[in-house]
Design an enzyme around this catalytic site. Sequence first.
Site, PDB file in Angstrom:
ATOM      1  N   ASP A 128       0.780  -1.233   0.000  1.00 22.80           N
ATOM      2  CA  ASP A 128       0.000   0.000   0.000  1.00 22.80           C
ATOM      3  C   ASP A 128       0.819   1.294   0.000  1.00 22.80           C
ATOM      4  O   ASP A 128       1.214   1.770  -1.037  1.00 22.80           O
ATOM      5  CB  ASP A 128      -0.975   0.000   1.181  1.00 22.80           C
ATOM      6  N   GLU A 178      -3.883  -6.903  13.452  1.00 23.05           N
ATOM      7  CA  GLU A 178      -3.435  -6.746  12.073  1.00 23.05           C
ATOM      8  C   GLU A 178      -1.950  -6.401  12.005  1.00 23.05           C
ATOM      9  O   GLU A 178      -1.217  -6.903  11.146  1.00 23.05           O
ATOM     10  CB  GLU A 178      -4.260  -5.639  11.409  1.00 23.05           C
TER      11      GLU A 178
END
Length: 839
Positions: free
Chosen positions: A585, A809
């Site tokens: 990302d 995460e």
Amino acid sequence: MARGERRRRGAPADGARTSERSARGGPARREGRGGRARGAAAGAALAVVVLSLALGLSGCWLLAWHRARRAVTLHSAPPALPPDSSSPAVAPDLFWGTYRPHVYFGMKTRSPQPLLTGLMWAQQGTTPGTPKLRHTCEQGDGVGPYGWEFHDGLSFGRQHIQDGALRLTTEFVKRPGGQHGGNWSWRVTVEPQASGTSALPLVSLFFYVVTDGKEVLVPEVGAKGQLKFISGHTSELGDFRFTLMPPTSPGNTTSKYGSYNVFWSSNPGLPLLTEMVKSRLNNWFQHRPPGASPERYLGLPGSLKWEDRGPSGQGQGQGQFLIQQVTLKVPFSVELVFESGSAQAGGSQALEQLAGSLLTQALESHAEAFRERFEKTFRLKEKGLSPEEQALGQVALSGLLGGIGYFYGQGLVLPDMEVEGPKQKVDPVLFPPVPLFTAVPSRSFFPRGFLWDEGFHQLVIQRWDPRLTREAIGHWLGLLNADGWIGREQVLGDEARARVPSEFLVQRTAHANPPTLLLPVAHMLEGGDPADYAFLRRAFPRLRAWFSWLHQSQAGPVPLSYRWRGRDPALPTLLNPKTLPSGLDDYPRASHPSPTERHLDLRCWVALGARVLMRLTEQLGEAEAAAELGPLAASLEAEESLDELHWAPELGVFADFGNHTKAVQLKTRPPQGLVRVVGRPNPRLQYVDALGYVSLFPFLLRLLDPNSSRLGPLLDVLADSRQLWSPFGLRSLAATSPFYSQRNSEHDPPYWRGAVWINVNYLALGALHYYGHLEGPYQARAAKLHRELRANLVSNVRRQYQATGFLWEQYSDQDGRGMGCRPFQGWTSLVLLAMAEDY
């Protein structure tokens, strides 16, 4: 995983979910690939004909028409899985499962038009107005921690859910038999979180059944709204019956008084079930146990005149929604039993109902079998890990297996229309209806399939049950279009689509994703399992087509270089344009995107792919493919080529190359807010100074010779606390980088800019273990770093789990705390393999 964008992709508000209904596509009735392909081809042909007429059907537009048609045409190679592989005839033990990972507890069949079951609950009388109705896993609903203590991926699971003062335990066990997937039973136990609670709350459980077609459920109602049972019939399940057993006290057979309500309607659409129940609740009802004061509660005002609500009133083709509410005082247990007609009739005598003490025995037997199999598979106790670490490993595996879902539907695809000539706006088109059996990254935030996540998921699942991995990879390969492309994010079916804002539904056929499915494929090649070998032989044409598409479509500006398509443009609001297809990302790339870029991580992924495919061709005896792949694999393995394209002498590490300047920053410019300001020196073609995970990829994927002179410098930066080393794992971006912990925009916090990610740390541990066992100048150092990194990583994940009850995460490189979404039992479950030292 394209998470920078997807951080904003959580479940939309209820109104947004309602609006999503208009985007739903009706699924085809059969999963059979032949029938589906024919129907899909007809729909695709119509779509592309309309598009082609609009473009003129001449010159370059013929090429555009051809590309659009191929984008939504399924690949012609034979399927990797046998026909009807999800049917009860072929895989009866996998037909039923907890394949709805986004709900706290529910089961469904592996079918395009499944029979679904689920649980909702509400604590009555705690707040004015409508009580909080729990159903779908949400980030911000205050429930938690929650997750599977045990789940074997097949026939048994036990989950604990904390909801304020309540503790729920949901359990299921399956019993094989018959021709339709067998029987199963649930037990839901609700207890106060703290012992000695004086004011015991009143709680309602809502057990429901949903059909998705014309099948009719036939309920039999007893006294006071209590369902005796629900019988039904479908073509896939044959005859069946649900029975909700009388409630008892937990752990014994003492009966508990319950108040019952029922509701029966046509299926409003799966995303709307919660709202339908909420909207029907009213306070007309009283809970009146013998000898106790009555309490008012919110209940469902269902009609008991079932004969007035026959098929003609059910909305033909919509399916049915039947729900039983039972309200009673905590603590209690309630059991739901599903019995298949063919299973019941399959023996010489009727099977005893799997309930009460028989269910208790089955659950305990399965739990003990799970513990024994877990230790035999991963040997954590043998390795000296603590009981807390062993429990963490069991939770990591169980959460991943309990997050496996079965999805069916049509995705939205934007064809790659890069052709010469004037540009035309192209609308997305529907991909053919396809099934997908896959694990998900997060039940609360990402409850759908993600391509590069799934390769990491299957590294764990493969060690436990190789058959599940073959099923999952086979389904993913079934998504190939005619060019060999697989969409990186799969939003299939109403329930998945309702949780994704419409602007993020479209997948672009020019965009790739790291081919991590080749990691479990490589493990198959090492294992020698005949079933794996037979699967790979069937899957080879599709694996080859997928790799060929990646190699050709992402080719870079010079031979043996590669470039991720799909970078964000250099917008004035972005510090560094993101590269979502890479999975990393917001990891810093060249400051000014251009076709001149060479991406190091992508080249390494292609090199790994060529290596794995080459080994596979050799084992299969595919001479033609070997002749094609051999020279490519050899060229990508050559360190001279890697050095020439990606070694940056001025940086002392491998790096991306592109049009870049470090002189970029975000500054406040009223009234725009934060905007990107580019100073001097001006951007020029150079290596990108962004030391972090990307710099390590030749090492992470074990592409370097153990005697390579480049291995030492990479170990230096890996072990340097000013660079990548932290007490909690390797940080994603060097602490000395100007991008470290920097926002990418006013509304986009740092993501891959310093945080510790378990998937890349697992690759690093595997590489350190690999080089620590090969003779060379860095062997001892690699082995030492492996021991230290493993200890840091495992101990921090364990501490955070003990403190919060969740796997996360990502983890802070500064204090180790869990960050991002939770529970995240996708690739964070790789902590289990790190504990097992299984790479």
